[in-house]
Design a protein around this motif. Structure first.
Motif, PDB file in Angstrom:
ATOM      1  N   ASN A  61      34.420  22.263  73.366  1.00  0.00           N
ATOM      2  CA  ASN A  61      35.770  21.727  73.203  1.00  0.00           C
ATOM      3  C   ASN A  61      36.538  21.696  74.514  1.00  0.00           C
ATOM      4  OD1 ASN A  61      35.432  21.351  70.456  1.00  0.00           O
ATOM      5  ND2 ASN A  61      36.184  23.401  69.933  1.00  0.00           N
ATOM      6  N   SER A  62      36.166  22.534  75.453  1.00  0.00           N
ATOM      7  CA  SER A  62      36.858  22.551  76.740  1.00  0.00           C
ATOM      8  C   SER A  62      36.379  21.448  77.666  1.00  0.00           C
ATOM      9  CB  SER A  62      36.669  23.915  77.422  1.00  0.00           C
ATOM     10  OG  SER A  62      35.296  24.199  77.601  1.00  0.00           O
ATOM     11  N   SER A  87      34.653  18.233  76.136  1.00  0.00           N
ATOM     12  CA  SER A  87      34.694  16.963  75.408  1.00  0.00           C
ATOM     13  C   SER A  87      36.102  16.379  75.415  1.00  0.00           C
ATOM     14  CB  SER A  87      34.227  17.166  73.966  1.00  0.00           C
ATOM     15  OG  SER A  87      32.891  17.618  73.920  1.00  0.00           O
ATOM     16  N   LYS A  97      31.338  13.704  75.732  1.00  0.00           N
ATOM     17  CA  LYS A  97      31.125  14.684  74.672  1.00  0.00           C
ATOM     18  C   LYS A  97      29.989  15.623  75.053  1.00  0.00           C
ATOM     19  CE  LYS A  97      32.760  11.703  70.908  1.00  0.00           C
ATOM     20  NZ  LYS A  97      32.422  11.075  69.603  1.00  0.00           N
TER      21      LYS A  97
END
Length: 244
Positions: free
Chosen positions: A80-81, A83, A65
């Protein structure tokens, strides 16, 4: 010319025979991993829970994360790319967006955390905060992979042999080469391997080796991953067991 003279049923039967002979030739021993050599017991597991200094192993599953990040430039990727959940391959690497392949095996989660923080901070993020956790470990399970019906990780309760381990994966797949089955094991802190002939074991011509928690069993076959194919060629034939 002769094909024009031969009846169609004969040609069809000949084609089927050729296909059978070709398949039988592919179903044979091979590779450089030595066969039927005595495999020492693995390093003894001391804990039912993972110790704090646990070293990441091949086929472990990690949760990574990225928190509180700020892109170094506008339009750069977000957390987000990065985790997500990642599987360590047999070579001990994970493939991470933005940074590519990263060595993970034999590192603690803290060491991998530091390495990813440095890699992500070099170009993409300002002061990235990375968290690495073990989601699934191979420490107390046996992993069956390759040309089997249902690969995965299976708990080891009591003693288990290679035949029994393959049975847990519902047997070999249609494209399997049962004469080439590799067992990967940690011995003396080093990853080592040996190959076994499942067909000979089933016929009583070879000993059915014991399988331990943490072992990785890979059955050869035409559909297995390229990385697994490479490992069937990775151990010199003249050695009993060597790190790879």
């Amino acid at each position: 010319m002769f094909a024009d003279l031969a009846p169609r049923p004969v040609l069809t039967g000949f084609a089927v025979l050729c296909a059978i002979l070709t398949a039988s030739c592919a179903d044979k021993r091979g590779g450089t991993i030595p066969y039927d050599r005595p495999l020492a017991a693995p390093d003894e597991a001391q804990f039912q829970t993972l110790p704090q200094n646990y070293k990441i192993a091949p086929l472990d599953k990690l949760t990574i994360k990225l928190f509180n990040e700020r892109a170094s430039d506008a339009g750069q990727p977000t957390s987000n790319s990065v985790s997500g959940e990642y599987a360590v391959d047999l070579a001990g690497r994970i493939s991470l967006p933005l940074v590519g392949e990263v060595e993970a095996a034999n590192l603690t989660t803290g060491e991998l955390d530091d390495q990813l923080t440095q890699l992500l901070g070099q170009k993409y993020f300002e002061h990235p905060d990375v968290s690495v956790a073990i989601k699934e470990s191979t420490a107390h399970v046996v992993t069956i992979d390759g040309a089997v019906q249902q690969g995965g990780q299976f708990p080891v309760a009591g003693t288990m042999t290679l035949i029994q381990a393959v049975a847990l994966a519902r047997g070999t797949a249609d494209d399997a080469n049962p004469r080439r089955v590799a067992v990967f094991r940690t011995i003396g802190g080093k990853r080592q391997a040996a190959a076994f002939d499942l067909t000979a074991i089933r016929r009583g011509q070879a000993t059915d080796p014991q399988i331990y928690p943490g072992d990785i069993v890979v059955v050869d076959g035409s559909s297995i991953k390229a990385a697994e194919k490479q490992f069937f060629q990775s151990v010199p034939l003249l050695s009993i067991f060597r790190p790879f």
